[in-house]
Design an enzyme around this catalytic site. Sequence first.
Site: not given
Length: 309
Positions: A13, A182, A266
Site C-alpha cells: 500500500k 560565480r 544556475h
Amino acid sequence: MAEGFKIDQRHGKSRVRVARVWRPNNRSSGGGHVIVEWEVDVSLFSDCLPSYTSDDNSSIVATDSMKNTVYAKAKESTKELTMEQFALLLARHFTTFYPQVTGAIVSVVEKPWERVLIDGKPHSHGFKLGSELHTTEVTMKKCGAVNIVSGLKNLSLLKTTQSGFEGFVRDKYTLLPDTRERIVATEVTSSWRYKFENISQIPPAPFCFRQRYNEVKKVLSDTFFGPVDTGVYSPSVQNTLYLMATAVLNRFQEIEWVHLRMPNLHFLPVNMSSKENPNMVKFADDVYLPTSEPHGTIQATISRAMSKL
C-alpha cells in the site's frame, strides 16, 4: 517457480498519510505538543504464489489491512517516536504477525512541521511548515535482518561568492567560460545507510534518529558554506559534494555510506547589448537570471571500505 516461469513478486500500500499528535499529560510541566505528518509506503514479500497462478487468494494480506495497520500502530504508539522507529515497528509487525510474510519494506516521508517561536519562545502547540523533507526506508526480513536508509530532500543551499569552475574539457561545443567568481546554488537530496544489520543491534535511547538527522543536515550545510566570516572556496560542485559526504562519514561512525544528488541551479549574469550598441548595459556580477532548466546534475555515493551498498 510456477509452470516453468519464475515469479519475483511483492505487493503493498502506497501513500498512506497519517498524522500523530503527542500531548503532555501535565500542561504545567512546560512540555509542548508534538506533531508528525508522515506518508507511508508498505511493501511485503510473501508466499502467495497461488494468487498469481490461480484463483486462490487465501494467503494474500490485503493492502487495505496494511493501511489500517499503519493507523492502528500509530494509535498504539503512546510515546513519541521517530519515523525510523515507526518504520521499524511496522516492518517488525508485518514480518512476525503474518507467517507467510518473509520480508517487508517500509518507506516514510515526513513533512517538516516546525514549532513556532513567539517573542523568542517556543509555542506550546503552534507549528509552521518548513522546507526539507525527512525520509527513511526500512527493509526487514523475518529473521530480524534489517537495512535502514535515511535521508533528506529539498535542502536548498546558495552562496553568492566563493565558487568557481575552470580547467574543464574544452572542445568545439564548449561555450562556457572559466570563472573563479560565480553564484553556486543547489537543492540537495541525500541518503545515508546506518550500519545496523539486525534489529537487535539498534541502540536504545538515548540514540535518536531524529537527532542524527538534524546533525547530518547541519554537517552538510556547514561544509557547503564554510566559516561564517570567510566561507570556503568551491572549485566545483563535485568537490563540494565530496567534502560534504566525507564530513558526515568522519563525524558519524554508525553511518556506512552517503549518497548526494546536487543539481547545479544556475544564476546567469545578465548583459544586454545590441549590434548597434554592444555596451548598452553591462552588469558586473550583480544582476542575474535565475534558471533551473536545464541544470547540471552531480551525484555520487561515498562509502567506507567494505561497506554494503
